[in-house]
Design a protein around this motif. Structure first.
Motif, PDB file in Angstrom:
ATOM      1  N   THR A  73     -41.125   1.595  35.241  1.00 47.21           N
ATOM      2  CA  THR A  73     -39.966   2.322  34.722  1.00 47.21           C
ATOM      3  C   THR A  73     -39.944   3.736  35.288  1.00 47.21           C
ATOM      4  N   ALA A  88     -39.338   1.293  39.671  1.00 48.51           N
ATOM      5  CA  ALA A  88     -38.988   2.649  40.081  1.00 48.51           C
ATOM      6  C   ALA A  88     -39.916   3.070  41.224  1.00 48.51           C
ATOM      7  N   HIS A 144     -33.216  -0.791  49.102  1.00 46.53           N
ATOM      8  CA  HIS A 144     -34.525  -0.707  49.736  1.00 46.53           C
ATOM      9  C   HIS A 144     -34.632  -1.780  50.801  1.00 46.53           C
ATOM     10  N   GLU A 202     -45.027   3.735  42.834  1.00 48.52           N
ATOM     11  CA  GLU A 202     -44.245   2.675  42.210  1.00 48.52           C
ATOM     12  C   GLU A 202     -44.689   2.551  40.767  1.00 48.52           C
ATOM     13  N   GLU A 248     -32.374   2.299  43.087  1.00 54.05           N
ATOM     14  CA  GLU A 248     -32.718   0.918  42.792  1.00 54.05           C
ATOM     15  C   GLU A 248     -31.758  -0.037  43.517  1.00 54.05           C
TER      16      GLU A 248
END
Length: 82
Positions: A48, A2, A79, A45, A76
């Protein structure tokens, strides 16, 4: 993993204090003092979303000198980094 970008407004003159405290949070991977609408930008970062939420709500939003935050949660799998 995450990922979040947290845009932070601090009390006047507290930018450096908040910057130094942010560096002590393990989930904070990058932090910048900025000019403009927000005083600080931090990239977080965590393994979860729950851990990310905990770092933001318990550690950042309650930090002395933090006036307000705006959190952008990364989607998610969407990126790109050079």
């Amino acid at each position: 993993m995450a990922i979040a970008i947290v845009l932070i407004n601090t009390d006047i003159g507290k930018e450096v204090d908040v910057f130094e405290r942010l560096k002590q949070i393990p989930e904070v991977k990058e932090v910048y003092i900025t000019y403009g609408t927000f005083d600080i930008v931090a990239k977080l970062e965590a393994p979860t979303l729950a851990k990310l939420n905990e770092a933001i709500t318990r550690n950042i939003r309650n930090m002395p000198g933090v006036r307000s935050t705006l959190t952008l949660i990364g989607v998610e799998g969407k990126h790109f980094q050079r």
